[in-house]
Design an enzyme around this catalytic site. Structure first.
Site, PDB file in Angstrom:
ATOM      1  N   ARG A   1     -25.911 -28.883  -9.745  1.00 29.02           N
ATOM      2  CA  ARG A   1     -26.612 -29.550 -10.835  1.00 29.02           C
ATOM      3  C   ARG A   1     -25.638 -30.438 -11.619  1.00 29.02           C
ATOM      4  O   ARG A   1     -24.436 -30.238 -11.597  1.00 29.02           O
ATOM      5  CB  ARG A   1     -27.217 -28.523 -11.783  1.00 29.02           C
ATOM      6  CG  ARG A   1     -28.413 -27.768 -11.235  1.00 29.02           C
ATOM      7  CD  ARG A   1     -28.947 -26.788 -12.256  1.00 29.02           C
ATOM      8  NE  ARG A   1     -27.902 -25.879 -12.729  1.00 29.02           N
ATOM      9  CZ  ARG A   1     -27.223 -26.018 -13.856  1.00 29.02           C
ATOM     10  NH1 ARG A   1     -27.492 -27.030 -14.667  1.00 29.02           N
ATOM     11  NH2 ARG A   1     -26.290 -25.158 -14.194  1.00 29.02           N
TER      12      ARG A   1
ATOM     13  N   LYS B   1     -34.930 -25.796 -11.056  1.00 30.70           N
ATOM     14  CA  LYS B   1     -34.503 -25.642 -12.443  1.00 30.70           C
ATOM     15  C   LYS B   1     -35.295 -26.549 -13.379  1.00 30.70           C
ATOM     16  O   LYS B   1     -35.401 -26.264 -14.574  1.00 30.70           O
ATOM     17  CB  LYS B   1     -33.005 -25.914 -12.573  1.00 30.70           C
ATOM     18  CG  LYS B   1     -32.128 -24.844 -11.925  1.00 30.70           C
ATOM     19  CD  LYS B   1     -32.432 -23.429 -12.424  1.00 30.70           C
ATOM     20  CE  LYS B   1     -31.455 -22.413 -11.861  1.00 30.70           C
ATOM     21  NZ  LYS B   1     -31.830 -21.018 -12.158  1.00 30.70           N
TER      22      LYS B   1
ATOM     23  N   HIS C   1     -33.491 -15.820 -17.363  1.00 23.52           N
ATOM     24  CA  HIS C   1     -32.668 -16.190 -16.212  1.00 23.52           C
ATOM     25  C   HIS C   1     -32.018 -14.908 -15.705  1.00 23.52           C
ATOM     26  O   HIS C   1     -30.935 -14.531 -16.137  1.00 23.52           O
ATOM     27  CB  HIS C   1     -31.622 -17.219 -16.633  1.00 23.52           C
ATOM     28  CG  HIS C   1     -30.821 -17.759 -15.507  1.00 23.52           C
ATOM     29  ND1 HIS C   1     -29.488 -18.051 -15.598  1.00 23.52           N
ATOM     30  CD2 HIS C   1     -31.169 -18.062 -14.226  1.00 23.52           C
ATOM     31  CE1 HIS C   1     -29.043 -18.508 -14.442  1.00 23.52           C
ATOM     32  NE2 HIS C   1     -30.049 -18.516 -13.590  1.00 23.52           N
TER      33      HIS C   1
ATOM     34  N   SER D   1     -23.111 -17.072 -12.743  1.00 26.12           N
ATOM     35  CA  SER D   1     -22.643 -17.170 -11.359  1.00 26.12           C
ATOM     36  C   SER D   1     -21.376 -16.343 -11.152  1.00 26.12           C
ATOM     37  O   SER D   1     -20.439 -16.393 -11.951  1.00 26.12           O
ATOM     38  CB  SER D   1     -22.361 -18.640 -11.031  1.00 26.12           C
ATOM     39  OG  SER D   1     -21.918 -18.781  -9.714  1.00 26.12           O
TER      40      SER D   1
ATOM     41  N   LYS E   1     -25.257 -10.701  -9.910  1.00 24.51           N
ATOM     42  CA  LYS E   1     -26.690 -10.607 -10.209  1.00 24.51           C
ATOM     43  C   LYS E   1     -27.535 -10.423  -8.956  1.00 24.51           C
ATOM     44  O   LYS E   1     -28.387  -9.536  -8.879  1.00 24.51           O
ATOM     45  CB  LYS E   1     -27.111 -11.866 -10.970  1.00 24.51           C
ATOM     46  CG  LYS E   1     -28.558 -11.924 -11.388  1.00 24.51           C
ATOM     47  CD  LYS E   1     -28.837 -13.160 -12.233  1.00 24.51           C
ATOM     48  CE  LYS E   1     -28.402 -14.415 -11.518  1.00 24.51           C
ATOM     49  NZ  LYS E   1     -29.268 -15.562 -11.738  1.00 24.51           N
ATOM     50  N   THR E   2     -27.296 -11.260  -7.949  1.00 23.52           N
ATOM     51  CA  THR E   2     -28.072 -11.186  -6.711  1.00 23.52           C
ATOM     52  C   THR E   2     -27.689  -9.953  -5.905  1.00 23.52           C
ATOM     53  O   THR E   2     -28.554  -9.221  -5.405  1.00 23.52           O
ATOM     54  CB  THR E   2     -27.848 -12.457  -5.866  1.00 23.52           C
ATOM     55  OG1 THR E   2     -28.268 -13.593  -6.621  1.00 23.52           O
ATOM     56  CG2 THR E   2     -28.642 -12.403  -4.576  1.00 23.52           C
TER      57      THR E   2
ATOM     58  N   ASP F   1     -33.858 -14.560  -9.606  1.00 26.42           N
ATOM     59  CA  ASP F   1     -33.306 -15.568 -10.510  1.00 26.42           C
ATOM     60  C   ASP F   1     -34.112 -15.864 -11.768  1.00 26.42           C
ATOM     61  O   ASP F   1     -33.531 -16.098 -12.818  1.00 26.42           O
ATOM     62  CB  ASP F   1     -33.107 -16.880  -9.731  1.00 26.42           C
ATOM     63  CG  ASP F   1     -32.204 -17.854 -10.444  1.00 26.42           C
ATOM     64  OD1 ASP F   1     -31.152 -17.426 -10.935  1.00 26.42           O
ATOM     65  OD2 ASP F   1     -32.544 -19.045 -10.517  1.00 26.42           O
TER      66      ASP F   1
ATOM     67  N   ARG G   1     -25.152 -22.993  -0.292  1.00 25.59           N
ATOM     68  CA  ARG G   1     -26.384 -22.299  -0.671  1.00 25.59           C
ATOM     69  C   ARG G   1     -27.314 -22.113   0.523  1.00 25.59           C
ATOM     70  O   ARG G   1     -27.231 -22.818   1.524  1.00 25.59           O
ATOM     71  CB  ARG G   1     -27.143 -23.113  -1.728  1.00 25.59           C
ATOM     72  CG  ARG G   1     -26.457 -23.232  -3.070  1.00 25.59           C
ATOM     73  CD  ARG G   1     -26.875 -22.123  -3.999  1.00 25.59           C
ATOM     74  NE  ARG G   1     -26.271 -22.214  -5.314  1.00 25.59           N
ATOM     75  CZ  ARG G   1     -26.574 -21.410  -6.308  1.00 25.59           C
ATOM     76  NH1 ARG G   1     -27.494 -20.473  -6.145  1.00 25.59           N
ATOM     77  NH2 ARG G   1     -25.977 -21.522  -7.464  1.00 25.59           N
TER      78      ARG G   1
END
Length: 538
Positions: free
Chosen positions: A60, A201, A221, A239, A243-244, A258, A323
């Protein structure tokens, strides 16, 4: 791979000013994959996934994200370097230029949904210049059944033109790329960048305004999963904090990885229909769920393949931000539909490279609000040019670039919901122990998993003096014992074997917290202000 010819289904786009050479509507992933390869825009990896390069932008561009300042937004949006204002007249002129550019292109159109809870479902139309961008939309948004497409009326539209380059002087942008939200026209206009994350996003940012302002629903988020007893856990984190990884738990069903909403009826729902995971250094051993999801229908971005189509996940020559997107059904252990009830535990994940935060601690409601607004993690040496020692990194609400309202609006909503639901909130340090980055070591994943499982099962016990120790600098409650974790690991000070160095570093971090929070103090109530570290360095 499906070898059938592309679908002949079409749709009129005249209401957008678009005619287009040919409009491809609701193509299947296999059709989009085939067209992408035929056009030389991607290749098929050994696993069957489609691999593309997003071009100049591999992430981004936050400084090129704008919100149209108009009657709806002017008094509500927190304007600044996160939410940059854009004039309505400039938007209209730029939109017309993008439409003119797209009118001699083949277009790929997808009707889909955001929000898995029917009470909050939002109809979305995505108009793409590139076939693989439309495949991303298939993966990431919720896929309607055939009957739901009858008389489909889009509430929001994404117009995505990666090949269009803005003229900054004429168009009011900073440079040739842009992502602009217009809440009056209900359009997300994206140009000059092929990075697909701008698509998801854009809608996330729109929902972060719509849900709290109009629907009394907290957007978050975060990732989320649900246990066998129906208890939902929520994981916030920037990041690199886990989290994932931590929400993909073999003993719990994944709700989403997410973006979620927390309703007034105390349910948590996924905004999306897929996952968009980082794959840097991905291995089957460390993250088997994500590794196994990279198959036909998945879209790999900016990875390096060998001559046999095998991905080298360690190769960052294109970008660190490699990704993959895939529909959530590529993961076996999922919650269907993507809705959970009864939120019981919230985890704030931080990779503390200073090595001073406890590996897990329990937060009071005021501390939870303070840490939520702060959104702390740390950058380590080597991740960016000029970074030679740990640097504190703060992102309000663990997602500042996507939050149109002031962070305290979300924090006060979270505090209220936490109190009403009786939720436990935990601060989890997945970063360093035994010293800062370069001296200490990264917290073992097996210990972090053990602490999270103990919190979820109630094994960390009640918040009492006998079971918890109040940290002398940060004021948080760290458990004295945890099944599966050595007692010495639970005390960050004890792991250092150097009290003076430990406290000097801890105070350095508390001062960074306080300095960061100054910009929120005039908006935050007294309860939130008192949730921060109360001790000052001498």
């Amino acid at each position: 791979m499906n070898s059938s010819t592309p679908s002949t289904k079409s749709i009129s786009l005249k209401e957008y000013g678009l005619e287009g050479k040919k409009v491809h509507y609701q193509l299947s992933p296999s059709e989009l994959h085939k067209i992408t390869v035929q056009k030389g825009m991607g290749v098929t990896a050994a696993t069957g996934a489609l691999a593309v390069n997003t071009g100049e932008f591999t992430g981004r561009s936050p400084m090129d994200r704008f919100i149209v300042k108009d009657q709806i937004t002017t008094d509500k949006v927190w304007w600044g370097n996160v939410n940059i204002p854009f004039e309505s007249e400039q938007f209209d002129a730029l939109y017309d230029k993008v439409i003119t550019y797209l009118n001699d292109k083949d277009l790929y159109v997808r009707d889909c949904f955001a929000c898995a809870d029917d009470s909050y479902k939002m109809n979305i139309r995505v108009i793409n210049e590139y076939p693989w961008s439309n495949m991303f939309a298939y993966n990431m948004f919720i896929r309607p059944a055939e009957e739901e497409l009858q008389d489909f009326d889009p509430e929001w539209t994404v117009v995505n033109a990666p090949g269009f380059m803005a003229n900054a002087e004429e168009d009011g942008t900073r440079q040739h790329n842009f992502a602009i939200l217009n809440f009056t026209r209900k359009i997300a206009l994206i140009g000059g960048t092929g990075y697909t994350g701008e698509i998801k996003k854009g809608i996330f940012s729109a929902l972060n305004f719509i849900l709290p302002v109009y629907k009394n629903c907290l957007p978050m988020h975060c990732s989320a999963n649900v246990g066998e007893e129906g208890d939902t856990a929520i994981f916030f984190g920037l990041s690199g904090t886990g989290k994932t990884t931590l929400s993909a738990d073999p003993y719990r069903k994944l709700i989403g990885d997410d973006e979620h909403g927390w309703t007034k009826d105390n349910t948590v729902f996924n905004f999306e229909g897929g996952c968009y995971a980082k794959v840097i250094n991905l291995s089957q051993e460390s993250e088997p769920e994500i590794y196994g999801a990279i198959k036909e229908g998945a879209l790999l971005e900016n990875v390096v393949l060998d001559s046999n189509g095998v991905v080298d996940f360690s190769d960052t020559s294109i970008t660190q931000n490699t990704r993959v997107s895939y529909p959530i059904y590529n993961i076996d252990n999922i919650q269907v539909p993507s809705v959970g009830k009864n939120p019981k535990n919230i985890f704030f994940l931080t990779a503390d490279a200073f090595g001073v935060l406890p590996p897990i601690s329990k937060l009071t409601p005021s501390q939870a609000a303070y840490h939520f607004i702060s959104g702390y993690t740390a950058k380590v040496a080597g991740t960016e040019a000029g970074v030679v020692e740990p640097v504190p990194s703060f992102s309000a609400c663990f997602g500042a670039p996507f939050m149109p309202l002031h962070p305290t609006v979300y924090a006060e909503m979270l505090s209220k919901k936490m109190l009403e639901a009786g939720v436990n909130v935990w601060l989890v340090n997945t970063g360093w122990t035994g010293g800062p980055y370069g001296v200490g070591t990264r917290m073992k994943l097996k210990y972090t998993r053990a602490m999270i499982h103990a919190a979820l099962s109630g094994e960390l016990g009640l918040y009492t003096y006998d079971t918890y120790h109040i940290h002398s600098v940060f004021g948080v409650a760290q458990p004295r014992e945890c099944p599966g974790v050595p007692t010495s690991v639970l005390s960050p000070r004890a792991t250092w074997n150097n009290d003076e160095a430990y406290y000097k570093t801890a105070f350095k971090l508390t001062n960074a917290f306080r300095e960061n929070f100054k910009k929120f103090e005039s908006y935050a109530n007294e309860e939130i202000r008192r949730g921060g570290p109360q001790r000052y360095a001498f």
